[in-house]
Design a protein around this motif. Structure first.
Motif, PDB file in Angstrom:
ATOM      1  N   ILE A 177       1.729   5.767  -1.651  1.00  0.00           N
ATOM      2  CA  ILE A 177       3.182   5.797  -1.824  1.00  0.00           C
ATOM      3  C   ILE A 177       3.529   5.647  -3.302  1.00  0.00           C
ATOM      4  N   MET A 178       2.937   4.653  -3.946  1.00  0.00           N
ATOM      5  CA  MET A 178       3.260   4.406  -5.351  1.00  0.00           C
ATOM      6  C   MET A 178       2.829   5.579  -6.228  1.00  0.00           C
ATOM      7  N   LYS A 227      -3.469  -6.381  -3.715  1.00  0.00           N
ATOM      8  CA  LYS A 227      -4.825  -5.841  -3.619  1.00  0.00           C
ATOM      9  C   LYS A 227      -4.924  -4.455  -4.266  1.00  0.00           C
ATOM     10  N   GLY A 228      -3.869  -3.665  -4.157  1.00  0.00           N
ATOM     11  CA  GLY A 228      -3.850  -2.326  -4.730  1.00  0.00           C
ATOM     12  C   GLY A 228      -3.503  -2.294  -6.213  1.00  0.00           C
ATOM     13  N   GLY A 229      -3.263  -3.460  -6.801  1.00  0.00           N
ATOM     14  CA  GLY A 229      -2.930  -3.516  -8.220  1.00  0.00           C
ATOM     15  C   GLY A 229      -1.555  -2.969  -8.544  1.00  0.00           C
ATOM     16  N   ILE A 230      -0.657  -2.992  -7.582  1.00  0.00           N
ATOM     17  CA  ILE A 230       0.709  -2.488  -7.784  1.00  0.00           C
ATOM     18  C   ILE A 230       1.542  -3.641  -8.341  1.00  0.00           C
ATOM     19  N   ARG A 231       1.978  -3.484  -9.577  1.00  0.00           N
ATOM     20  CA  ARG A 231       2.670  -4.550 -10.281  1.00  0.00           C
ATOM     21  C   ARG A 231       4.187  -4.386 -10.312  1.00  0.00           C
ATOM     22  N   ASP A 286       5.021  -8.270   8.442  1.00  0.00           N
ATOM     23  CA  ASP A 286       4.955  -7.006   7.709  1.00  0.00           C
ATOM     24  C   ASP A 286       5.291  -7.194   6.224  1.00  0.00           C
ATOM     25  N   ILE A 287       6.195  -8.118   5.933  1.00  0.00           N
ATOM     26  CA  ILE A 287       6.525  -8.422   4.534  1.00  0.00           C
ATOM     27  C   ILE A 287       5.308  -9.010   3.832  1.00  0.00           C
ATOM     28  N   ILE A 288       4.668  -9.968   4.467  1.00  0.00           N
ATOM     29  CA  ILE A 288       3.471 -10.595   3.896  1.00  0.00           C
ATOM     30  C   ILE A 288       2.374  -9.552   3.716  1.00  0.00           C
ATOM     31  N   LEU A 289       2.184  -8.702   4.711  1.00  0.00           N
ATOM     32  CA  LEU A 289       1.161  -7.657   4.645  1.00  0.00           C
ATOM     33  C   LEU A 289       1.418  -6.704   3.469  1.00  0.00           C
ATOM     34  N   MET A 290       2.660  -6.284   3.270  1.00  0.00           N
ATOM     35  CA  MET A 290       2.980  -5.390   2.155  1.00  0.00           C
ATOM     36  C   MET A 290       2.777  -6.084   0.817  1.00  0.00           C
ATOM     37  N   ARG A 291       3.185  -7.331   0.703  1.00  0.00           N
ATOM     38  CA  ARG A 291       2.981  -8.064  -0.556  1.00  0.00           C
ATOM     39  C   ARG A 291       1.496  -8.157  -0.887  1.00  0.00           C
ATOM     40  N   LYS A 292       0.697  -8.484   0.110  1.00  0.00           N
ATOM     41  CA  LYS A 292      -0.755  -8.589  -0.109  1.00  0.00           C
ATOM     42  C   LYS A 292      -1.361  -7.221  -0.423  1.00  0.00           C
ATOM     43  N   THR A 296      -3.356  -0.315   5.069  1.00  0.00           N
ATOM     44  CA  THR A 296      -2.064  -0.660   4.474  1.00  0.00           C
ATOM     45  C   THR A 296      -2.158  -0.603   2.954  1.00  0.00           C
ATOM     46  N   VAL A 297      -3.262  -1.101   2.401  1.00  0.00           N
ATOM     47  CA  VAL A 297      -3.473  -1.023   0.946  1.00  0.00           C
ATOM     48  C   VAL A 297      -3.529   0.444   0.511  1.00  0.00           C
ATOM     49  N   ALA A 298      -4.276   1.251   1.230  1.00  0.00           N
ATOM     50  CA  ALA A 298      -4.397   2.677   0.889  1.00  0.00           C
ATOM     51  C   ALA A 298      -3.035   3.368   0.969  1.00  0.00           C
ATOM     52  N   MET A 299      -2.257   3.038   1.993  1.00  0.00           N
ATOM     53  CA  MET A 299      -0.931   3.627   2.139  1.00  0.00           C
ATOM     54  C   MET A 299      -0.030   3.211   0.978  1.00  0.00           C
TER      55      MET A 299
END
Length: 166
Positions: A133-134, A26-30, A16-22, A126-129
């Motif tokens: 969130i951000m 992918k979502g451009g969240i810096r 789940d950590i790896i999935l959130m980082r990716k 997950t990317v959309a979520m």
């Protein structure tokens, strides 16, 4: 979006950590993303104790992404602890869990969670979520914490100018 706001992810599962980082990538969240792997580490990070005492390297987060089902001190314990910390009242807490149990939802909200989301099963969602969130918690919703608890300010009533005033 506020790209400098720190995000703390409390998650015990490496997948789940790896999935959130990716998903962030992918979502451009810096935003800086810090990881703790259980509730005890989350409390230590938020308290600034032990290895987390250097706020230059471990800044207070603007957002906590909190898993509920962690070994030892779990997400519910973290939420309960947060309720006793007035200095952290403005911390936004989004519960991310695989649980869909309505009792978990109700308990998380009763303990002060700002949002409760079930982890998506696929990467695209997950990317959309993560983007949602951000966008909401770090850009749109700026009235979190103590500001929303303040009583409304009474508007001054307009007064008639004194007679003869121009």
């Amino acid at each position: 979006m506020n790209d400098t706001a720190t995000i703390l992810l409390a998650e015990d599962r490496e997948e789940d950590i790896i999935l959130m980082r990716k998903a962030f990538e992918k979502g451009g969240i810096r935003n800086p993303l810090f990881i703790v792997r259980n509730g005890e580490e989350a409390i230590n990070y938020l308290s600034g104790v032990g290895r987390f005492s250097d706020r230059l390297h471990y800044p207070l987060p603007a957002l906590l992404l909190l898993d509920l089902k962690m070994p030892g001190t779990d997400g519910f314990d973290v939420l309960s602890w947060l309720k006793t910390q007035p200095d952290l009242a403005s911390l936004r807490v989004v519960v991310l869990t695989s649980s869909q149990d309505i009792r978990d939802v109700n308990k998380a909200y009763q303990l002060g969670a700002n949002s409760f989301l079930v982890k998506p099963l696929d990467f695209h969602n997950t990317v959309a979520m993560a983007e949602t969130i951000m966008d909401y918690w770090l850009r749109t919703n700026m009235a979190s914490g103590p500001a929303r608890m303040m009583p409304p300010v009474k508007k001054a009533q307009a007064k008639e100018p004194p007679s003869g005033a121009t």
